[in-house]
Design an enzyme around this catalytic site. Structure first.
Site, mmCIF file in Angstrom:
data_model
loop_
_atom_site.group_PDB
_atom_site.id
_atom_site.type_symbol
_atom_site.label_atom_id
_atom_site.label_comp_id
_atom_site.label_asym_id
_atom_site.label_seq_id
_atom_site.Cartn_x
_atom_site.Cartn_y
_atom_site.Cartn_z
ATOM 1 N N PHE A 123 0.347 -0.808 0.345
ATOM 2 C CA PHE A 123 0.097 0.106 -0.144
ATOM 3 C C PHE A 123 0.929 1.440 -0.430
ATOM 4 O O PHE A 123 1.450 1.303 1.097
ATOM 5 C CB PHE A 123 -0.989 0.148 1.370
ATOM 6 C CG PHE A 123 -1.964 1.009 1.579
ATOM 7 C CD1 PHE A 123 -3.421 1.083 0.506
ATOM 8 C CD2 PHE A 123 -1.876 1.886 1.906
ATOM 9 C CE1 PHE A 123 -4.160 1.352 0.938
ATOM 10 C CE2 PHE A 123 -2.888 3.231 2.086
ATOM 11 C CZ PHE A 123 -4.092 2.497 1.692
ATOM 12 N N THR A 126 1.819 7.371 1.774
ATOM 13 C CA THR A 126 3.422 8.065 1.991
ATOM 14 C C THR A 126 4.484 8.028 1.696
ATOM 15 O O THR A 126 4.747 7.193 1.177
ATOM 16 C CB THR A 126 3.435 6.979 3.956
ATOM 17 O OG1 THR A 126 2.586 7.160 4.654
ATOM 18 C CG2 THR A 126 4.799 7.568 4.577
ATOM 19 N N GLU A 127 4.504 9.646 1.749
ATOM 20 C CA GLU A 127 5.566 10.436 0.609
ATOM 21 C C GLU A 127 6.774 10.773 1.638
ATOM 22 O O GLU A 127 6.315 11.198 2.745
ATOM 23 C CB GLU A 127 5.463 10.937 -0.380
ATOM 24 C CG GLU A 127 4.237 10.637 -1.088
ATOM 25 C CD GLU A 127 4.003 11.153 -1.840
ATOM 26 O OE1 GLU A 127 3.705 10.859 -3.191
ATOM 27 O OE2 GLU A 127 4.034 12.638 -2.142
ATOM 28 N N PRO A 128 7.637 11.295 1.527
ATOM 29 C CA PRO A 128 8.918 11.988 2.534
ATOM 30 C C PRO A 128 8.280 13.335 2.717
ATOM 31 O O PRO A 128 8.600 13.374 3.970
ATOM 32 C CB PRO A 128 9.783 11.972 1.653
ATOM 33 C CG PRO A 128 10.101 11.235 0.459
ATOM 34 C CD PRO A 128 8.723 10.504 -0.282
ATOM 35 N N THR A 158 5.136 -0.675 3.579
ATOM 36 C CA THR A 158 5.347 -2.239 4.098
ATOM 37 C C THR A 158 5.003 -3.263 2.871
ATOM 38 O O THR A 158 4.704 -2.898 2.314
ATOM 39 C CB THR A 158 4.060 -2.649 5.230
ATOM 40 O OG1 THR A 158 4.417 -0.855 5.890
ATOM 41 C CG2 THR A 158 4.107 -3.903 5.597
ATOM 42 N N ARG A 267 10.848 -15.965 39.009
ATOM 43 C CA ARG A 267 12.422 -15.329 39.648
ATOM 44 C C ARG A 267 11.664 -15.138 40.954
ATOM 45 O O ARG A 267 10.441 -14.560 41.543
ATOM 46 C CB ARG A 267 11.568 -13.819 38.797
ATOM 47 C CG ARG A 267 12.686 -12.565 39.731
ATOM 48 C CD ARG A 267 14.031 -12.671 39.219
ATOM 49 N NE ARG A 267 15.357 -12.477 39.160
ATOM 50 C CZ ARG A 267 16.153 -12.508 39.548
ATOM 51 N NH1 ARG A 267 17.013 -13.591 39.192
ATOM 52 N NH2 ARG A 267 17.109 -11.203 39.650
ATOM 53 N N GLY A 338 12.973 -6.580 34.854
ATOM 54 C CA GLY A 338 14.087 -5.809 35.026
ATOM 55 C C GLY A 338 14.828 -5.750 34.079
ATOM 56 O O GLY A 338 14.526 -5.724 33.080
ATOM 57 N N GLU A 362 -0.775 4.408 10.245
ATOM 58 C CA GLU A 362 -2.189 4.819 9.454
ATOM 59 C C GLU A 362 -3.065 5.196 10.659
ATOM 60 O O GLU A 362 -4.469 4.878 11.254
ATOM 61 C CB GLU A 362 -2.774 2.911 10.215
ATOM 62 C CG GLU A 362 -2.385 1.931 8.961
ATOM 63 C CD GLU A 362 -2.583 0.743 8.540
ATOM 64 O OE1 GLU A 362 -3.497 0.776 8.860
ATOM 65 O OE2 GLU A 362 -2.058 -0.220 8.049
ATOM 66 N N SER A 365 -1.106 8.456 16.921
ATOM 67 C CA SER A 365 -2.925 9.339 17.750
ATOM 68 C C SER A 365 -3.059 10.403 17.878
ATOM 69 O O SER A 365 -4.457 10.095 18.500
ATOM 70 C CB SER A 365 -1.650 8.521 18.896
ATOM 71 O OG SER A 365 -1.883 7.064 19.097
#
Length: 383
Positions: A123, A126-128, A158, A267, A338, A362, A365
Site C-alpha cells: 500500500f 506515504t511520501e517523504p 510495508t 523469579r 527488570g 495508519e 494517536s
C-alpha cells in the site's frame, strides 16, 4: 453486541494460536536480529487461508468475517508483529480494496494469488513530505494516450521490496484530496526502484521500503476505482486497517501479559516469587485491564463492520486505545522483568519496540484523537 464467539471463530482462533506457537514466536527473536523474516512464512499464511480472510471464495479468498480476521491478527501480533504486518497490508489494505473497488479483470488477475500467498501486495500512500497530511501527496500521474506515466517517491512502505503489486496513490488532478487516483502497479514495471530501509527501532523483520518512480507506464486498466476517487478509497481502506493494527496490538499486550506472568511466578527476590509482591501485582493488573479493554474495543469495531453499520469512530477509538495500551503493557512487562527485560533473550523488549510504531502509522494517536473529536462534535479541527 454478543461477546460470545461461534464454534467456527473459536476453531480459527485456535488454529492461529497453534500456528503462532509453532511457526512464528520461536523465530521472532532471530528475525528481529537479522532484520528479515523467513520468506516461506507468506506461503504458510496463504496455505492456512489467513491471507484470504473476508475475501469471497468466488474471488479466491477463504471467506469469514472481520471478527475472525481480528482474532487471527491478535494471535499473529502475539507472535511477531512483523508477520502480522504482512497480513494487515497485503490482505487488509490491498486485497480488500481490490475486492471492493476492482473490475472483474483486476479481481481475476490479483485476488487468487494474493489470497493464496503466491503474490504480495503493498500500500503505497506515504511520501517523504506527506505523512499525516496524505492529501498533499506529490507523486504525479499524467495521461499519455491510453496510458499513465507516474513519477514520484514513497517512503515507509510495508512489503515494498518484496511485493508483486503496489496499490499506489498519485495526483491526477488539482491539489487536494479530489485530485488523487489509485493505481495497481506491478513491481516489475520499468522505471520503478525499490530500496529496503534498515535500522528501524521496531518491526525489524518486516520489509519496509522507499520507492522511486520515474515515468512508470501503466495502462488505464491499472486504475483502481474512478479517476479522482483515490483519496476516499485510501481513507476507506485505512478505516478498516486501523482495526487490524489495533487487533495486532491486543496481541502484543496479551503476549506481554503472558510473559510477565510467567516470569513473575519463577523469579524470586527477598525469599519469594516476585508475583507475591504488591507493586508487581499492580503492574500485572494494569497490563491485564489494558489488554481486556483493548480487545473489547477491537471486537466492537469488527462487529459493526460485519453488520454493515458505521464504524469509523469505533475504528479510531480501537486504534488509539489499543496502540497506546500495547506500549503501556509492554513497558510494564519490561519493568516486571527488570534488567532481563532489556535483553532480547526475552520478548518484552521487542514487544515494546514493535508497539511504539503502531502509535504512528495508519494515523498517529493525535490524528485518531482529531477524528474522534470531529465525530463527537461535528467540528473539523484539521484546518
Amino acid at each position: 453486541m454478543d461477546l460470545s464467539l461461534s464454534a467456527e471463530q473459536t476453531a480459527v482462533r485456535q488454529l492461529a494460536a497453534e500456528f503462532v506457537d509453532r511457526e512464528v514466536a520461536p523465530h521472532a527473536a532471530a528475525a528481529d536480529r537479522a532484520e528479515a523474516l523467513d520468506p516461506d512464512i507468506v506461503r504458510k499464511l496463504g496455505d492456512l487461508g489467513f491471507l484470504g480472510l473476508t475475501i469471497a471464495e468466488a474471488d479466491g479468498g477463504s471467506g469469514g468475517d472481520h471478527l475472525t480476521y481480528c482474532l487471527v491478527l491478535e494471535e499473529l501480533g502475539r507472535g511477531d508483529s512483523s508477520v502480522r504486518g504482512i497480513v494487515s497490508v497485503s490482505l487488509g489494505l490491498v486485497a480488500k480494496s481490490i475486492a471492493t473497488h476492482g473490475t472483474p479483470e483486476q479481481k481475476t488477475r490479483w485476488l487468487p494469488g494474493l489470497c493464496a500467498g503466491e503474490l504480495l501486495g503493498s500500500f503505497a500512500l506515504t511520501e517523504p513530505d506527506s505523512g499525516s497530511d496524505a492529501a498533499a501527496l506529490r507523486t504525479q500521474a499524467a495521461r499519455d494516450g491510453d496510458d499513465w506515466l507516474i513519477s514520484g517517491a514513497k517512503v515507509f512502505i510495508t512489503n515494498g521490496t518484496v511485493a508483486d503489486v503496489l496499490l499506489l496513490f498519485a495526483r491526477t488532478g488539482d491539489p487536494g484530496p479530489r485530485g488523487i487516483t489509485a493505481f495497481l502497479i506491478p513491481t516489475g514495471s520499468a522505471g520503478l526502484t525499490r530500496r529496503r530501509i534498515h535500522g528501524k527501532l521496531g518491526l525489524r523483520g518486516q520489509d519496509t521500503a522507499e520507492l522511486v518512480l520515474d515515468r512508470v507506464r501503466v495502462p488505464d486498466s491499472a486504475r483502481l476505482g474512478d479517476e479522482g476517487a483515490g483519496f476516499q478509497l485510501a481513507l476507506g481502506a485505512l478505516a478498516k486497517g486501523r482495526v487490524s493494527v489495533a487487533a495486532g496490538c491486543v496481541g502484543i499486550a496479551q503476549g506481554s501479559l503472558n510473559a510477565a506472568l510467567g516470569y513473575a511466578a519463577e523469579r524470586e527476590q527477598f525469599g519469594r516469587p516476585i508475583a507475591g509482591h504488591q507493586l508487581v501485582q499492580q503492574l500485572l493488573a494494569e497490563i491485564a485491564v489494558d489488554t481486556a479493554a483493548a480487545r473489547l474495543l477491537v471486537w466492537q469495531a469488527a462487529d459493526l463492520i460485519d453488520r454493515g453499520q458505521p464504524f469509523a469512530l469505533e475504528s479510531s477509538a480501537a486504534k488509539l486505545f489499543a496502540t497506546e495500551a500495547a506500549v503501556r503493557a509492554a513497558n510494564n512487562a519490561l519493568q516486571v522483568f527488570g534488567g532481563y527485560g532489556y535483553i532480547d533473550e526475552y520478548p518484552v523488549g521487542r514487544y515494546l519496540r514493535d508497539a511504539r510504531v503502531a502509535t504512528l502509522y495508519e494515523g498517529t494517536s493525535q490524528i485518531q484523537q482529531l477524528l474522534i473529536g470531529r465525530a463527537l462534535t461535528g467540528v473539523n479541527a484539521f484546518n
